[in-house]
Design a protein around this motif. Structure first.
Motif, PDB file in Angstrom:
ATOM      1  N   LYS A  38       0.826  -1.221   0.000  1.00 32.97           N
ATOM      2  CA  LYS A  38       0.000   0.000   0.000  1.00 32.97           C
ATOM      3  C   LYS A  38       0.855   1.264   0.000  1.00 32.97           C
ATOM      4  O   LYS A  38       0.479   2.281  -0.579  1.00 32.97           O
ATOM      5  CB  LYS A  38      -0.946  -0.016   1.189  1.00 32.97           C
ATOM      6  CG  LYS A  38      -2.022  -1.075   1.053  1.00 32.97           C
ATOM      7  CD  LYS A  38      -3.065  -0.963   2.135  1.00 32.97           C
ATOM      8  CE  LYS A  38      -4.108  -2.039   2.008  1.00 32.97           C
ATOM      9  NZ  LYS A  38      -3.663  -3.386   2.361  1.00 32.97           N
ATOM     10  N   ILE A  39       2.017   1.193   0.640  1.00 30.63           N
ATOM     11  CA  ILE A  39       2.870   2.396   0.702  1.00 30.63           C
ATOM     12  C   ILE A  39       3.420   2.718  -0.693  1.00 30.63           C
ATOM     13  O   ILE A  39       3.360   3.864  -1.147  1.00 30.63           O
ATOM     14  CB  ILE A  39       4.017   2.220   1.723  1.00 30.63           C
ATOM     15  CG1 ILE A  39       3.428   1.961   3.113  1.00 30.63           C
ATOM     16  CG2 ILE A  39       4.926   3.427   1.745  1.00 30.63           C
ATOM     17  CD1 ILE A  39       4.430   1.541   4.158  1.00 30.63           C
ATOM     18  N   TYR A  40       3.940   1.695  -1.392  1.00 31.09           N
ATOM     19  CA  TYR A  40       4.444   1.912  -2.763  1.00 31.09           C
ATOM     20  C   TYR A  40       3.324   2.449  -3.644  1.00 31.09           C
ATOM     21  O   TYR A  40       3.526   3.345  -4.450  1.00 31.09           O
ATOM     22  CB  TYR A  40       4.950   0.599  -3.373  1.00 31.09           C
ATOM     23  CG  TYR A  40       6.224   0.048  -2.781  1.00 31.09           C
ATOM     24  CD1 TYR A  40       7.044   0.819  -1.965  1.00 31.09           C
ATOM     25  CD2 TYR A  40       6.624  -1.263  -3.061  1.00 31.09           C
ATOM     26  CE1 TYR A  40       8.206   0.287  -1.421  1.00 31.09           C
ATOM     27  CE2 TYR A  40       7.785  -1.798  -2.529  1.00 31.09           C
ATOM     28  CZ  TYR A  40       8.568  -1.015  -1.701  1.00 31.09           C
ATOM     29  OH  TYR A  40       9.701  -1.549  -1.178  1.00 31.09           O
ATOM     30  N   THR A  41       2.125   1.849  -3.499  1.00 34.01           N
ATOM     31  CA  THR A  41       0.987   2.268  -4.333  1.00 34.01           C
ATOM     32  C   THR A  41       0.695   3.750  -4.119  1.00 34.01           C
ATOM     33  O   THR A  41       0.530   4.509  -5.068  1.00 34.01           O
ATOM     34  CB  THR A  41      -0.271   1.437  -3.990  1.00 34.01           C
ATOM     35  OG1 THR A  41       0.066   0.069  -4.062  1.00 34.01           O
ATOM     36  CG2 THR A  41      -1.407   1.725  -4.923  1.00 34.01           C
ATOM     37  N   LYS A  42       0.643   4.154  -2.845  1.00 32.74           N
ATOM     38  CA  LYS A  42       0.351   5.558  -2.532  1.00 32.74           C
ATOM     39  C   LYS A  42       1.381   6.472  -3.192  1.00 32.74           C
ATOM     40  O   LYS A  42       1.024   7.489  -3.789  1.00 32.74           O
ATOM     41  CB  LYS A  42       0.381   5.773  -1.014  1.00 32.74           C
ATOM     42  CG  LYS A  42      -0.905   5.386  -0.309  1.00 32.74           C
ATOM     43  CD  LYS A  42      -0.716   5.555   1.184  1.00 32.74           C
ATOM     44  CE  LYS A  42      -1.838   4.926   1.969  1.00 32.74           C
ATOM     45  NZ  LYS A  42      -3.089   5.668   1.915  1.00 32.74           N
TER      46      LYS A  42
END
Lengths: 491, 221
Positions: A38-42
């Protein structure tokens, strides 16, 4: 059963085919790694100015957890595992109890600081994450649900899942939290899923997982919400900002380089569309919510060259729109016809009993106009000649019936006079009096098989010679029983 | 003594015991049963290891005995986990405690069987490794219970047991095991079959029931 299985096999996308034909070849491991994090996606989506929920804190270690500044957190927030799957480990807090280190959950219960710490520790230990590796806990903004969708959901945040392939939005659904799902939009927990017509953004069929089914994932179609104070009809709801949502989903696909993607978007009351997450292996229950198979849709667009996002949306709307009509059909029991439809007219020599079985039967694709102003359907005599009624017309000409009449009474007299001769004819079913080009005429009537809206039926046609005709076929009132006419799609 | 083919005899002459060979063959057969169950029927199991070990364990314990132990293992794990979850403790220590409780309960269970028979045969001829293999199911069960839900874990457990029973049935048929033992060329054929199954794109039976478009079917009628 066997036929139904084979038929649905052609239409439905199963797990085997999804993995073999779409996920593996179109989703490279690097892109999957981004979607699963989720962090990479954000980070990635932020670069493209796509909104995601704002991150308040990232907790990577127990040490960081010890020194977490609780005072700096807003009253409402969400805790998520960075690499969680299926909504596991997500905890939403609506507010904080005054003067106490206790936070309120969607179901009204409270959690103390100690409980929350334990939950975050579990996240860090990888309890909710793929492969049970150590994970990062994300504390982020709680989305404030759009007022329209709020009416249909129980407390939590409803979201919209759009599946895109080859830069075309293929299928979409709305997930509504219920009391049973404890305010989460997770289908497996008991949330409601509603199909969305790609063209209009209007909801169609709805389903949820059977509550007391022995098998954990059996779906059941429903018409309205299930556990709200006042349950509401689920079909026919217009999703706000629909085209914008499709555009955002395609932007996510473009930037993530996932060829086959599921994008989860929530509608925030203030910020508008916010992307929750992107999914490299989106579930297949969306097919049940839409009562449409993904397989044929994906196959249809596999080889299409899409020039850009707008083009992708146009293609989707043209190819996959119209679910609303099917939904109307399910509710009203009537099929929707456009004011002009392309229909098949079968040749006179065609064997009626074999029409359905043999696709190579001689037939013509022609444009038909739905006209509720006439009773019996009409066919242009030139078209009738082409499909084998030339001798029938010659036979009619031998009757020496005048070309026009002064009154209907006079026309009827001729019809009565020739009734016996017509009775002997193999092709002419009867004679009919009609008004054509402002004149009263008597014309022959034929029984001609046609295929309209996937149904083959023998239809009575009056052969006309008028030049003032929009289409070679006019379908009259007698043959429009059981249909609704959509006048928005004209010529 | 079973008559063996030249190849089988040669392998046995190389110092590999027939039992080892039989277990290897059983492993290949049950692994294929798991593949079929997953990709044709859509049956979920705790991976491939659990059903293989369970099927082989059942072949030693006998199905009735095996299922009784499985039931004991699951019930004990469920009970001990429900109690232990209330105590704030680390994950591995919790699982370790669960195993200790499990072994105590199993010993009592065996004493009960020994004294009152309970419709089961004496356990003295059963190799102890078979019990441990079944007890290991507890780990898979609890892990999925924690990560997903009790219902999901129970469903997967049932799937695992069903596949293990099918596997047990196949490997305990003398006609099948002696045939494969004498026709070892079948083993690489199983690998080829698995490769082909790995490329299968058709609808799983479970997918058909899950995703079938019922409203559409009704409209067509």
């Amino acid at each position: 059963m066997r036929n139904s299985f084979l038929k649905q096999n052609k239409e439905i996308l199963g797990l085997n085919r999804r993995n073999q034909e779409y996920v593996r070849p179109f989703n490279p491991p690097s892109s999957k790694a981004i979607a699963d994090n989720k962090i990479y996606t954000k980070r990635l989506l932020k670069k493209e100015l796509i909104q995601t929920p704002e991150v308040y804190k990232l907790i990577r270690t127990k040490k960081q957890l010890e020194f977490l500044d609780w005072e700096s957190l807003p009253k409402s927030f969400v805790i998520k595992p960075n690499q969680g799957t299926g909504g596991n480990g997500i905890m939403v807090f609506y507010g904080k109890k005054k003067g106490k280190w206790e936070w309120i959950r969607p179901n009204g219960t409270t959690m103390t600081k100690r409980d929350i710490l334990l939950h975050i520790e579990n996240i860090l230990e990888g309890r909710f994450s793929m492969g049970a590796k150590n994970d990062i806990a994300i504390i982020e903004e709680r989305i404030k649900t759009d007022p329209l969708l709020k009416q249909y959901s129980y407390r939590g945040v409803p979201d919209i899942r759009i599946i895109c392939f080859n830069l075309v939005p293929v299928m979409a659904m709305l997930r509504l939290p219920t009391k049973r799902s404890n305010g989460t939009a997770n289908l497996h927990s008991g949330a409601i899923c509603t199909g969305i017509d790609i063209e209009t953004g209007i909801t169609t069929y709805s389903m949820h997982m059977k509550p007391n089914s022995i098998f954990s994932d059996t779906y059941e179609l429903i018409d309205s919400t299930i556990d709200l104070k006042e349950n509401k009809q689920l079909s026919g709801v217009q999703i706000p900002e629909w085209s914008n949502l499709l555009e955002i989903a395609l932007k996510c696909q473009k930037v993530s380089k996932l060829g086959y993607i599921g994008v989860d978007i929530a509608l925030d009351a203030e910020k508008g569309p916010v992307v929750f997450e992107i999914n490299a292996r989106p579930g297949l229950g969306i097919q049940v919510a839409n009562q449409a198979g993904l397989r044929w849709r994906l196959e249809k667009i596999k080889d299409v060259k899409i020039k850009g996002i707008k083009h992708g949306i146009r293609v989707a709307k043209n190819l996959f729109g119209g679910e609303v009509e099917e939904s109307i059909e399910a509710i009203s029991g009537r099929k929707v016809l456009n004011i002009t439809e392309k229909i098949f007219v079968y040749d006179k020599s065609a064997d009626i009993s074999r029409l359905e079985r043999y696709k190579d039967t001689k037939r013509q694709l022609v444009k038909a106009y739905m006209d509720t102003g006439v009773t019996t359907s009409r066919i242009d005599s030139k078209l009738a000649n082409r499909i084998g009624y030339i001798n029938a017309h010659k036979e009619f000409d031998t009757l020496n019936i005048p070309k026009r009449f002064n009154s209907f009474k006079e026309a009827q007299e001729y019809i009565d006079r020739y009734e016996k001769e017509v009775y002997k004819s193999q092709d002419i079913k009867r004679l009919a009096k009609i008004v054509e080009d402002g004149e009263i005429k008597v014309r022959p009537v034929f029984d001609i098989p046609i295929k309209i809206s996937d149904k083959i039926k023998i239809t009575e046609f009056i052969s006309t010679e008028t030049t003032d005709i929009l289409c070679p076929i006019v379908i009259g009132r007698a043959d429009l029983t059981g249909y609704l006419i959509d006048t928005t799609n004209t010529f | 003594m079973l008559e063996t083919s030249n190849l089988t005899q040669w392998i046995i002459n190389q110092g590999i015991s027939q039992i080892v060979l039989e277990i290897m063959i059983s492993m290949c057969i049950v692994a294929t049963v798991v593949s079929i169950a997953r990709y044709i029927f859509g049956n979920k199991t705790y991976g491939i290891y659990a059903p293989i070990v369970l099927a082989i364990a059942y072949s030693y314990t006998g199905l009735r005995y095996g299922l009784a132990i499985t039931l004991m293992v699951i019930l004990t794990s469920l009970l001990s986990y429900s109690v232990l979850k209330k105590i704030r403790m680390h994950y591995i220590t919790r699982i370790a405690t669960n195993y200790i409780i499990l072994s105590i309960v199993l010993v009592f269970f065996f004493i009960l069987i020994n004294n009152f028979s309970l419709g089961l045969d004496n356990m003295s001829n059963i190799p102890p490794l078979a019990f441990i293999s079944i007890a290991a199911l507890s780990d898979f069960f609890i892990k999925q219970y924690i990560q997903k839900s009790l219902k999901t874990s129970v469903m997967t457990l049932l799937g695992t047991i069903v596949v293990a029973i099918v596997g047990w049935f196949v490997i305990t048929r003398d006609i099948i095991s002696s045939f494969v033992l004498n026709n070892l060329w079948i083993v690489p054929l199983l690998a080829v079959f698995n490769v082909l199954l790995g490329m299968f794109k058709g609808l799983r039976v479970k997918d058909y029931f899950r995703f079938r478009l019922t409203a559409k079917e009704e409209n067509e009628k």
